[in-house]
Motif scaffolding. Sequence first.
Motif, mmCIF file in Angstrom:
data_model
loop_
_atom_site.group_PDB
_atom_site.id
_atom_site.type_symbol
_atom_site.label_atom_id
_atom_site.label_comp_id
_atom_site.label_asym_id
_atom_site.label_seq_id
_atom_site.Cartn_x
_atom_site.Cartn_y
_atom_site.Cartn_z
ATOM 1 N N LYS A 149 0.828 -1.204 0.000
ATOM 2 C CA LYS A 149 0.000 0.000 0.000
ATOM 3 C C LYS A 149 0.863 1.253 0.000
ATOM 4 N N ALA A 150 1.921 1.227 0.784
ATOM 5 C CA ALA A 150 2.831 2.380 0.835
ATOM 6 C C ALA A 150 3.903 2.299 -0.238
ATOM 7 N N GLU A 151 4.067 1.114 -0.852
ATOM 8 C CA GLU A 151 5.142 0.853 -1.803
ATOM 9 C C GLU A 151 6.477 1.288 -1.216
ATOM 10 N N ALA A 152 6.736 0.806 0.007
ATOM 11 C CA ALA A 152 7.943 1.219 0.711
ATOM 12 C C ALA A 152 8.438 0.090 1.604
ATOM 13 N N PHE A 153 9.755 0.132 1.885
ATOM 14 C CA PHE A 153 10.397 -0.823 2.776
ATOM 15 C C PHE A 153 10.645 -0.169 4.138
ATOM 16 N N THR A 154 10.534 -0.945 5.188
ATOM 17 C CA THR A 154 10.969 -0.524 6.525
ATOM 18 C C THR A 154 11.867 -1.620 7.088
ATOM 19 N N THR A 155 12.949 -1.195 7.730
ATOM 20 C CA THR A 155 13.942 -2.137 8.260
ATOM 21 C C THR A 155 14.092 -1.929 9.758
ATOM 22 N N SER A 156 14.105 -3.044 10.505
ATOM 23 C CA SER A 156 14.313 -2.945 11.953
ATOM 24 C C SER A 156 15.094 -4.144 12.449
ATOM 25 N N LEU A 157 15.843 -3.933 13.511
ATOM 26 C CA LEU A 157 16.641 -4.983 14.130
ATOM 27 C C LEU A 157 15.742 -5.887 14.968
ATOM 28 N N VAL A 158 15.878 -7.198 14.778
ATOM 29 C CA VAL A 158 15.123 -8.156 15.591
ATOM 30 C C VAL A 158 15.955 -8.590 16.788
ATOM 31 N N VAL A 159 17.141 -9.117 16.539
ATOM 32 C CA VAL A 159 18.048 -9.527 17.616
ATOM 33 C C VAL A 159 19.481 -9.259 17.165
#
Length: 480
Positions: A131-141
Motif C-alpha cells: 500500500k505504501a510501496e515502501a520498505f521498513t527495516t528494523s533490528l530483531v536480535v
Amino acid sequence: MKLSILTVVLAFAMGTLSAQVKKEWGAKFDYNQKDEQDPKLVMADNYNHYMMTVINKDGMMAQNQIIIRKFDQKNNLVNTLVQEFPNKDIYTLHNYLGSFEIGNDKVVVFTDTWSNKTKKKEIHKVIFDKKAEAFTTSLVVGYTFESMMKSGTANVMGSQNGAFIAITYQKFSNRKIAEETDCTVLDGKTLEVAWKKTVTLPLELYTDNVVVTNTGKLVIVKRVVDKSAKHSISVIDANAIEDKEFTSNIKINRPLAFSIGTQDYLVAFSSSAKQRDNIYDSILLYDLQSGTTLKENPIKEFSGVKDLQEIKYDYLNIQNNQIHLFVECKYQTGTRPDPTFPNNPGFNIPVYSNGMATFFALDLDGTLKKTVNLKVTATNDNLVRCIGILNYRGDYFINAGNYYESSSNSRRGFYKLDQATFTPNYLNYEYSIPSYNSEDSYGTCISQFCQYFPDTKRMLMAAGYGDGKIAFVSLYGSGL
C-alpha cells in the motif's frame, strides 16, 4: 521453513477450455538469471501482482538486494523497487535467511549480517508494504562474537499455518563448549516477539535441524558427533523444555511440523542411524505430545537416486481423515565444466535438479496408504520449482512444465489427481501455458507462479525463457 505453495480455487475441463480460453501476455521483462534467487509470486489480487527475488552476493562484486517487481492487470511491469540489505559496508557479510508473505499486503525478509570489525551479528526484518510501496527495516536480535570463525549460525523458519516465525542462533560450540541456541519466536501476523528463550544442550550434543509448530513451539532435532548415532528431540516453548526420544534407532533427515486439531505432530523422512546422511528409506509420523512414533513406513521411492541433496516439501493437507504430502527432491542429474577451469574436463562440477515429485497419503495413525510418482520432468533451472499444487474441492491439480505418461510421451501443462484413487488424470484435465506468440518458443513454465482469481475467472501463470527474460500471462476461460 517456509512453505511457499498456493491453495487456490481452480477447475477447468479440457473440452471447454480449448474453445474458450483467451490469453493476455504482458511484455517480457529482464531479471538477473545468474544472481537472483528464491523467486516468489506474492501479494496478488485482481489489480496487481508482485514478483520478489533477492541477490545475496558478497566479495569484490558484492550485491545484496531485495527486489520487488510490480505488475498491472495487463501483466506488464510497472515498477521495480530495490532495497539494500542492512549494514551495507565493506566490513560486513550478509546472508539471506528467508521471506514470508504477511496477509496479502506485506512481505517480510530476514537478513543476517556479521562483521569481524565490530564483532557483531545482527538479524534484521525488512518489510515491504504494497500500500505504501515502501520498505521498513528494523533490528530483531543482535549478538556479539569472538571471531568470524566463532560467529555462530542463524536460521529462520515459519510454521506450516503461517501463525509463527522462529529465529534461532546457534553459538559457537565444540566438545569442550556446550552449544547454546538463542530462540526468538515471532507472531506471524504482527511480527512482534511472542517469546524468547536460550537453550543449552549437554556437551557433545548439537542441533541438526529446527522446526516451529503451528502452536508456536520449537522442535530441535539433536545429534552427536558420531553421525551413525540415533537422533533425539527437544520440544520448547516459553515455559518449558521437554526432551523426547525415538523408540527405534533412527535419524530423521527432514521433519515437518503440522497439526491435527490442536495436537502437534511431525512427519519426517528417516533412516537407520547407521546409514549415511541423505538416505531416505522410511517415512514416519511422530506424536509430539506423547513423544511416540505412531508409525514408521518403509519406502523405496528415493532409493538409487544419485547424490540426493534434500527433500523439499511442496504442500501438506489434512483431508478425508488422511495426511496428504507432496514433495520434490534436489539431486544430481549431470555435470558441467567448472567455470574456473572451463577447458579441463577433470574439473567438472555436479549439476543438481529439482525432480522426483511424489505424493504420499497417510492415515491419521501414520500408516502409509498411497504413494504416487507425479511423473514430472526434472528441471535444473534455479528459477523453477518442480511442481506447484492447486486444490479445488479436494481434487489436486499439479502445475508443471512437463508431465510424462511414458518415457516416449511427454506433455505440457498440468493435470489432476483423481480424488478417489490419486492417479494422474491428464487427458480429462489439461491446462498448458501457451506460446508467447506465433514466432516465439513456449519457454519454461514457472510451476510455482500460478494463481486463480474466481471473481474474474482469470488464471495467472508465467514462463521463463533462459535468456534473462520472464513473461506473465493471464488465461481467461469458462471458470468453474
